[in-house]
Design a protein around this motif. Structure first.
Motif, PDB file in Angstrom:
ATOM      1  N   VAL A  40       0.867  -1.178   0.000  1.00  0.00           N
ATOM      2  CA  VAL A  40       0.000   0.000   0.000  1.00  0.00           C
ATOM      3  C   VAL A  40       0.903   1.227   0.000  1.00  0.00           C
ATOM      4  O   VAL A  40       1.620   1.487   0.969  1.00  0.00           O
ATOM      5  CB  VAL A  40      -0.928   0.022   1.227  1.00  0.00           C
ATOM      6  N   GLN A  41       0.853   1.983  -1.080  1.00  0.00           N
ATOM      7  CA  GLN A  41       1.743   3.121  -1.240  1.00  0.00           C
ATOM      8  C   GLN A  41       1.107   4.409  -0.750  1.00  0.00           C
ATOM      9  O   GLN A  41      -0.097   4.607  -0.858  1.00  0.00           O
ATOM     10  CB  GLN A  41       2.140   3.272  -2.714  1.00  0.00           C
ATOM     11  N   ARG A  42       1.943   5.283  -0.209  1.00  0.00           N
ATOM     12  CA  ARG A  42       1.565   6.639   0.186  1.00  0.00           C
ATOM     13  C   ARG A  42       0.345   6.653   1.111  1.00  0.00           C
ATOM     14  O   ARG A  42      -0.633   7.361   0.880  1.00  0.00           O
ATOM     15  CB  ARG A  42       1.342   7.526  -1.038  1.00  0.00           C
ATOM     16  N   VAL A  43       0.415   5.878   2.175  1.00  0.00           N
ATOM     17  CA  VAL A  43      -0.610   5.935   3.224  1.00  0.00           C
ATOM     18  C   VAL A  43      -0.399   7.210   4.014  1.00  0.00           C
ATOM     19  O   VAL A  43       0.682   7.447   4.570  1.00  0.00           O
ATOM     20  CB  VAL A  43      -0.513   4.713   4.160  1.00  0.00           C
ATOM     21  N   LEU A  44      -1.424   8.038   4.058  1.00  0.00           N
ATOM     22  CA  LEU A  44      -1.309   9.315   4.760  1.00  0.00           C
ATOM     23  C   LEU A  44      -0.952   9.094   6.230  1.00  0.00           C
ATOM     24  O   LEU A  44      -1.488   8.202   6.881  1.00  0.00           O
ATOM     25  CB  LEU A  44      -2.639  10.077   4.659  1.00  0.00           C
ATOM     26  N   THR A  45      -0.061   9.918   6.739  1.00  0.00           N
ATOM     27  CA  THR A  45       0.300   9.877   8.150  1.00  0.00           C
ATOM     28  C   THR A  45      -0.555  10.884   8.914  1.00  0.00           C
ATOM     29  O   THR A  45      -0.401  12.093   8.762  1.00  0.00           O
ATOM     30  CB  THR A  45       1.789  10.207   8.356  1.00  0.00           C
ATOM     31  N   CYS A  46      -1.516  10.382   9.698  1.00  0.00           N
ATOM     32  CA  CYS A  46      -2.373  11.242  10.506  1.00  0.00           C
ATOM     33  C   CYS A  46      -3.007  10.394  11.597  1.00  0.00           C
ATOM     34  O   CYS A  46      -2.847   9.175  11.633  1.00  0.00           O
ATOM     35  CB  CYS A  46      -3.446  11.929   9.657  1.00  0.00           C
ATOM     36  N   ASP A  47      -3.737  11.023  12.504  1.00  0.00           N
ATOM     37  CA  ASP A  47      -4.338  10.296  13.631  1.00  0.00           C
ATOM     38  C   ASP A  47      -5.314   9.225  13.151  1.00  0.00           C
ATOM     39  O   ASP A  47      -5.369   8.120  13.703  1.00  0.00           O
ATOM     40  CB  ASP A  47      -5.057  11.264  14.567  1.00  0.00           C
ATOM     41  N   ASP A  48      -6.105   9.538  12.130  1.00  0.00           N
ATOM     42  CA  ASP A  48      -7.107   8.583  11.660  1.00  0.00           C
ATOM     43  C   ASP A  48      -6.463   7.340  11.048  1.00  0.00           C
ATOM     44  O   ASP A  48      -6.907   6.211  11.292  1.00  0.00           O
ATOM     45  CB  ASP A  48      -8.036   9.243  10.641  1.00  0.00           C
ATOM     46  N   THR A  49      -5.434   7.532  10.239  1.00  0.00           N
ATOM     47  CA  THR A  49      -4.791   6.367   9.640  1.00  0.00           C
ATOM     48  C   THR A  49      -3.993   5.593  10.683  1.00  0.00           C
ATOM     49  O   THR A  49      -3.861   4.364  10.570  1.00  0.00           O
ATOM     50  CB  THR A  49      -3.874   6.775   8.472  1.00  0.00           C
TER      51      THR A  49
END
Length: 211
Positions: A40-49
């Motif tokens: 899985v490419q470019r998974v956003l880095t944030c609280d939800d992910t």
């Protein structure tokens, strides 16, 4: 501002599209439920992910970071394939993660066990009655442990499919059911009332069409 463009130079090159929370969480859940390894490419880095990544680990999926930048990571995820769930799970304050997992848990529940789903304090304040009503109409027993129509909840039984109807004022409810119903042992018919946020439902349908 006045700009003057001189000449007819052709544009060329490449751009990187910013990562998306909506895409990232959908992809993480699919990878966790798939057989074998997924990249899985470019998974956003944030609280939800982060909440979604912690959840799929609790489902038994394994992740390995193979690349990262300032705002995203690339993950190799070893999925669980056929999952039969029981025990306790936490979905943080992520609405997408929570709503999608509510529907998935109702389909993947081990009939001999119960599932408890909790979340962060912010998410506890958000009513989920419309989604719980759909699952109950499909024969799932759901007990709200603290406050009516809110998490945490305890689930007994398993959704088997059939004819269901949902209030579409939240597209996440519709998308959650679209993710879960293909895993039911029998065919399903989902009727949606008052559909809002159509692009997000179309996004979910695109993911399902590609599987």
């Amino acid at each position: 501002m006045n700009l003057s463009v001189l000449g007819a130079t052709a544009l060329s090159g490449s751009i990187v599209i910013p990562s998306s929370k909506s895409h990232s969480i959908r992809t993480l859940l699919l990878a966790a439920l798939a057989n074998g390894s997924s990249t899985v490419q470019r998974v956003l880095t944030c609280d939800d992910t982060h909440a979604a990544r912690e959840l799929i680990k609790s489902l038994g999926a394994h992740e390995h970071i193979t690349g990262e930048d300032s705002s995203s990571v690339t993950l190799s995820i070893q999925g669980r394939g056929d999952v039969s769930l029981g025990g306790s799970f936490h979905t943080g304050n992520s609405g997408i993660t929570t709503h999608f997992f509510l529907a998935l848990a109702a389909v993947l529940a081990d009939p001999k066990q119960s599932i408890e789903i909790s979340c962060g304090e912010q998410m506890k304040q958000r009513p989920v009655r419309a989604l719980l009503d759909v699952l109950r109409s499909g024969g799932v027993s759901i007990e709200c442990l603290e406050e009516s129509d809110r998490l945490p909840i305890r689930i007994h039984g398993r959704l088997s499919g059939g004819s269901l109807s949902v209030d579409g004022s939240s597209s996440q409810y519709v998308s959650a059911l679209l993710f879960a119903l293909p895993l039911c042992p029998t065919d399903s018919m989902l009727r949606v009332r008052n559909l809002c946020e159509r692009p997000y439902v179309a996004l979910t349908a695109t993911y399902l069409d590609e599987q």
